[in-house]
Design a protein around this motif. Structure first.
Motif, PDB file in Angstrom:
ATOM      1  N   ARG A   5       0.922  -1.224   0.177  1.00 28.24           N
ATOM      2  CA  ARG A   5      -0.020   0.131   0.037  1.00 28.24           C
ATOM      3  C   ARG A   5       0.915   1.227   0.007  1.00 28.24           C
ATOM      4  O   ARG A   5       1.740   1.475   0.983  1.00 28.24           O
ATOM      5  N   ILE A  35      -3.236   6.276  -0.114  1.00 30.35           N
ATOM      6  CA  ILE A  35      -3.370   7.904   0.121  1.00 30.35           C
ATOM      7  C   ILE A  35      -2.217   8.848  -0.731  1.00 30.35           C
ATOM      8  O   ILE A  35      -1.152   8.180  -0.777  1.00 30.35           O
ATOM      9  N   LEU A  46      -3.218  16.926  -5.217  1.00 32.93           N
ATOM     10  CA  LEU A  46      -4.208  16.448  -4.649  1.00 32.93           C
ATOM     11  C   LEU A  46      -5.541  16.290  -5.729  1.00 32.93           C
ATOM     12  O   LEU A  46      -6.246  15.386  -5.537  1.00 32.93           O
ATOM     13  N   ARG A  50      -7.559  12.860  -6.364  1.00 34.14           N
ATOM     14  CA  ARG A  50      -9.067  12.966  -6.447  1.00 34.14           C
ATOM     15  C   ARG A  50      -9.791  12.528  -7.697  1.00 34.14           C
ATOM     16  O   ARG A  50     -10.845  11.822  -7.561  1.00 34.14           O
ATOM     17  N   GLY A  53     -10.145   8.914  -7.768  1.00 39.28           N
ATOM     18  CA  GLY A  53     -10.658   8.370  -6.566  1.00 39.28           C
ATOM     19  C   GLY A  53      -9.823   7.920  -5.439  1.00 39.28           C
ATOM     20  O   GLY A  53     -10.271   6.969  -4.931  1.00 39.28           O
ATOM     21  N   ILE A  54      -8.573   8.303  -5.548  1.00 43.56           N
ATOM     22  CA  ILE A  54      -7.728   8.001  -4.337  1.00 43.56           C
ATOM     23  C   ILE A  54      -7.809   9.120  -3.043  1.00 43.56           C
ATOM     24  O   ILE A  54      -7.794  10.369  -3.522  1.00 43.56           O
ATOM     25  N   PRO A  55      -7.750   8.573  -2.145  1.00 49.59           N
ATOM     26  CA  PRO A  55      -7.925   9.619  -0.791  1.00 49.59           C
ATOM     27  C   PRO A  55      -6.713  10.410  -1.109  1.00 49.59           C
ATOM     28  O   PRO A  55      -5.544  10.093  -1.341  1.00 49.59           O
ATOM     29  N   ALA A  56      -7.023  11.644  -0.736  1.00 49.04           N
ATOM     30  CA  ALA A  56      -6.090  12.815  -0.963  1.00 49.04           C
ATOM     31  C   ALA A  56      -6.337  13.968   0.303  1.00 49.04           C
ATOM     32  O   ALA A  56      -7.175  14.385   0.637  1.00 49.04           O
ATOM     33  N   VAL A  57      -5.213  14.039   0.940  1.00 47.40           N
ATOM     34  CA  VAL A  57      -5.143  14.822   2.183  1.00 47.40           C
ATOM     35  C   VAL A  57      -4.047  15.855   2.216  1.00 47.40           C
ATOM     36  O   VAL A  57      -3.047  15.588   1.847  1.00 47.40           O
ATOM     37  N   GLU A  77      -1.671   9.923   9.213  1.00 43.06           N
ATOM     38  CA  GLU A  77      -2.316   9.679   8.217  1.00 43.06           C
ATOM     39  C   GLU A  77      -1.795   8.432   7.460  1.00 43.06           C
ATOM     40  O   GLU A  77      -2.734   7.334   6.955  1.00 43.06           O
ATOM     41  N   HIS A  81      -4.165   4.665   6.945  1.00 40.01           N
ATOM     42  CA  HIS A  81      -4.348   4.194   5.809  1.00 40.01           C
ATOM     43  C   HIS A  81      -3.549   2.863   5.425  1.00 40.01           C
ATOM     44  O   HIS A  81      -3.563   2.398   4.263  1.00 40.01           O
TER      45      HIS A  81
END
Length: 210
Positions: A5, A35, A46, A50, A53-57, A77, A81
């Motif tokens: 991951r 992430i 970011l 997005r 569809g990838i988590p972006a923080v 974070e 994940h």
């Protein structure tokens, strides 16, 4: 066997991120991008994440009084994940030993020069000022130093008469987009063996075993 991951850290446009996403989508890198984190709220990386569809923080560096607090937020974070490999794709922050130890041997970085020459944030400027005839890029493991970890892969490009930082950077970036996904693929497939400063690339034998 569980897939690796990836946690990808960025600071800007995310062009290396885009090349990694494409390689994952093609199946070239048998891993999941868990992430994407940027240290700036307006980093285009970011938005790239997005859109897929990838988590972006955003974890904003200036929001923290101390670097240690910023790094603890990053680690929170990443660990939330389930990240197993940290990928620095244009991440413009030096990581402290505290962060590096949390992911020892599991952090990869791309640097736009042929290390150990021209480490730091101004590699193209420094290469041109020195007058080198060849530059390039390096993928390496991250250790406690600045751009000093064991080298996985490098690619060279010629420095041309009349080159500017921008023209040289553009040619180097083409090679970054090639060797960074390739290096991540080698890691994910378990084909990198480190012995001190030397990284050996293991070949796949017939039948798929190493």
């Amino acid at each position: 066997m569980c897939k690796e991951r990836l946690g990808i850290l960025c600071s800007g446009r995310g062009s290396n991120l885009a090349s990694i996403i494409e390689a994952v989508e093609r199946g070239d890198i048998p891993a999941e991008i868990a992430i994407v984190i940027a240290d700036k709220a307006d980093a285009y990386a970011l938005e790239r994440a997005r859109e897929k569809g990838i988590p972006a923080v955003p974890v904003i560096y200036r929001d923290y009084a101390e670097r240690a607090d910023f790094e603890r937020a990053l680690l929170k974070e990443l660990q939330a994940h389930g990240v197993t490999l940290v990928v620095l794709a244009g991440f413009m922050r030096i990581l402290s030993p505290i962060f590096v130890h949390a992911y020892t041997g599991r952090i990869l970085n791309i640097h736009p020069a042929l290390l150990p020459s021209f480490p730091g944030a101004h590699a193209h400027r420094d290469a041109l000022a020195y007058g080198v005839k060849v530059s390039g890029c390096t993928v390496h493991f991250v250790d406690e130093g600045m751009d000093s970890g064991p080298i996985i892969m490098q690619a060279a490009v010629p420095v041309l008469e009349g080159d500017t930082e921008e023209t040289l950077a553009a040619r180097v970036l083409e090679q970054e987009h090639r060797i960074f996904p390739a290096s991540i693929k080698l890691y994910v497939e378990g084909r990198l063996r480190t012995d001190g400063r030397k990284v050996q690339i293991l070949h796949v034998a017939e039948g798929g075993s190493l």
